[in-house]
Structures are given as C-alpha cells and as structure tokens.
Motif scaffolding. Structure first.
Motif, short mmCIF file in Angstrom:
data_model
loop_
_atom_site.label_atom_id
_atom_site.label_comp_id
_atom_site.label_asym_id
_atom_site.label_seq_id
_atom_site.Cartn_x
_atom_site.Cartn_y
_atom_site.Cartn_z
N ASP A 130 9.26 48.25 -75.20
CA ASP A 130 9.16 48.89 -73.60
C ASP A 130 9.30 50.30 -74.12
OD1 ASP A 130 8.67 46.41 -72.38
OD2 ASP A 130 10.90 46.09 -72.17
N ALA A 131 10.36 50.58 -74.99
CA ALA A 131 10.76 51.97 -75.27
C ALA A 131 9.59 52.64 -75.82
CB ALA A 131 12.01 51.98 -76.51
N ILE A 132 8.63 52.13 -76.43
CA ILE A 132 7.41 52.94 -76.86
C ILE A 132 6.62 53.32 -75.80
CG2 ILE A 132 5.25 52.67 -78.26
CD1 ILE A 132 7.14 51.25 -80.41
N VAL A 133 6.46 51.99 -74.83
CA VAL A 133 5.44 52.20 -73.75
C VAL A 133 6.07 53.28 -72.93
CG1 VAL A 133 4.46 51.26 -71.72
CG2 VAL A 133 4.48 50.03 -73.78
N ALA A 134 7.57 53.53 -72.58
CA ALA A 134 8.08 54.43 -71.84
C ALA A 134 7.72 56.01 -72.30
CB ALA A 134 9.63 54.06 -71.72
N LEU A 135 7.81 55.97 -73.79
CA LEU A 135 7.55 57.40 -74.33
C LEU A 135 6.28 57.56 -74.43
CD1 LEU A 135 9.92 57.20 -77.51
CD2 LEU A 135 10.12 58.69 -75.70
N ALA A 136 5.36 56.76 -74.56
CA ALA A 136 4.04 57.10 -74.41
C ALA A 136 3.17 57.13 -73.18
CB ALA A 136 3.16 55.95 -75.45
N CYS A 137 3.50 56.21 -72.34
CA CYS A 137 2.90 56.26 -71.04
C CYS A 137 4.07 56.65 -69.89
CB CYS A 137 2.28 55.19 -70.75
SG CYS A 137 1.14 54.71 -71.90
N VAL A 166 -2.16 46.46 -71.03
CA VAL A 166 -2.99 46.34 -72.28
C VAL A 166 -2.43 46.81 -73.37
CG1 VAL A 166 -5.30 46.75 -73.28
CG2 VAL A 166 -4.92 46.23 -70.82
N TYR A 167 -1.86 48.18 -73.36
CA TYR A 167 -1.14 48.69 -74.42
C TYR A 167 0.06 47.92 -75.01
CZ TYR A 167 0.94 52.82 -77.28
OH TYR A 167 1.53 53.42 -77.95
N ARG A 168 0.64 47.58 -74.07
CA ARG A 168 2.04 46.76 -74.24
C ARG A 168 1.77 45.49 -75.12
NH1 ARG A 168 5.67 43.46 -73.86
NH2 ARG A 168 7.84 43.84 -73.51
N GLN A 169 0.63 44.88 -74.64
CA GLN A 169 0.15 43.76 -75.52
C GLN A 169 -0.30 44.02 -76.68
OE1 GLN A 169 -2.83 42.00 -72.80
NE2 GLN A 169 -1.39 40.92 -71.53
N SER A 170 -1.11 44.98 -77.19
CA SER A 170 -1.34 45.39 -78.44
C SER A 170 -0.23 45.84 -79.14
CB SER A 170 -2.53 46.68 -78.36
OG SER A 170 -1.95 47.78 -77.86
N LEU A 171 0.71 46.48 -78.68
CA LEU A 171 1.79 46.88 -79.68
C LEU A 171 2.69 45.80 -79.89
CD1 LEU A 171 3.41 49.94 -77.34
CD2 LEU A 171 2.18 49.78 -79.67
N ALA A 172 2.68 44.79 -78.93
CA ALA A 172 3.58 43.42 -79.29
C ALA A 172 3.11 42.71 -80.47
CB ALA A 172 3.46 42.48 -77.97
N LYS A 173 1.73 42.85 -80.80
CA LYS A 173 1.12 42.14 -82.09
C LYS A 173 1.35 42.83 -83.39
CE LYS A 173 -2.91 40.70 -79.23
NZ LYS A 173 -4.13 40.78 -78.99
#
Length: 108
Positions: A69-76, A83-90
């Motif tokens: 969640d922190a990465i997604v908040a910084l990136a987007c 979709v980005y969140r799901q790819s990060l979770a892997k």
C-alpha cells in the motif's frame, strides 16, 4: 562470518531455516517438502538476508500488504491501481523494500 552470526543468534542453521520458512511465502508449484528442502539448502548469508528483510518490513510497515500500500501511494498518488498492486503483491519482501526506498527518495 555468516556461520558465526547464525550460531550466535539462532544456535543452528536449522533453527534459522524454520524461522525463514514461516516468514517466506511458498511459491506456487512447489510442494511443502520441496519448499522446505529448498530453504534448508540456502546459504547462511541468504537465510540471514531473508530474515533481516522480513524483520525490517515488520518493524516499518507491520505487514506485506501495508508495504505494498505504501509503494502504491508513492508510485500512484491519488489513484487506486489494482493491477499494479496485484503485481507488487507477488514480489519478494526484499524487492518491495528496495522499491519503496527508491520511490521515497524520488518523492523528496
């Protein structure tokens, strides 16, 4: 040396391997026995690195989901990119920590 650190902190490589097995998600397609064998045959240095990454994540974020969640908040910022969140979770925890550090530097 890594072996001395393992013996000092965890008493044996097997004890550290059990801790790491509990921390790391089993990849799809690997049975429990294969996964256990793979973890137990890792080098002491790699086991220590995996354990340190997990401890850093837990201390700073509390869970892998919170880190993602922190990465997604910084990136987007301002967007919810599932979709980005799901790819990060892997990804592995160490990869996520490195990505978060680089995004945090860029946002400053």
């Amino acid at each position: 040396s890594p072996m001395a650190v393992v013996k000092d902190k965890f008493e044996s490589k097997e004890a550290l391997a059990k801790i790491v097995m509990a921390q790391v998600e089993r990849p799809e397609g690997l049975s429990d026995a294969e996964f256990e064998r793979k973890i137990k045959t890792l080098s002491n240095r790699k086991l220590l690195k995996l354990n340190a990454a997990h401890e850093e994540m837990m201390k700073a974020f509390g869970s892998k989901d919170a880190l993602v969640d922190a990465i997604v908040a910084l990136a987007c910022p301002g967007k919810v990119d599932t979709v980005y969140r799901q790819s990060l979770a892997k990804r592995h925890v160490a990869q996520l920590l490195n990505l978060h550090k680089s995004l945090a530097k860029k946002s400053k």
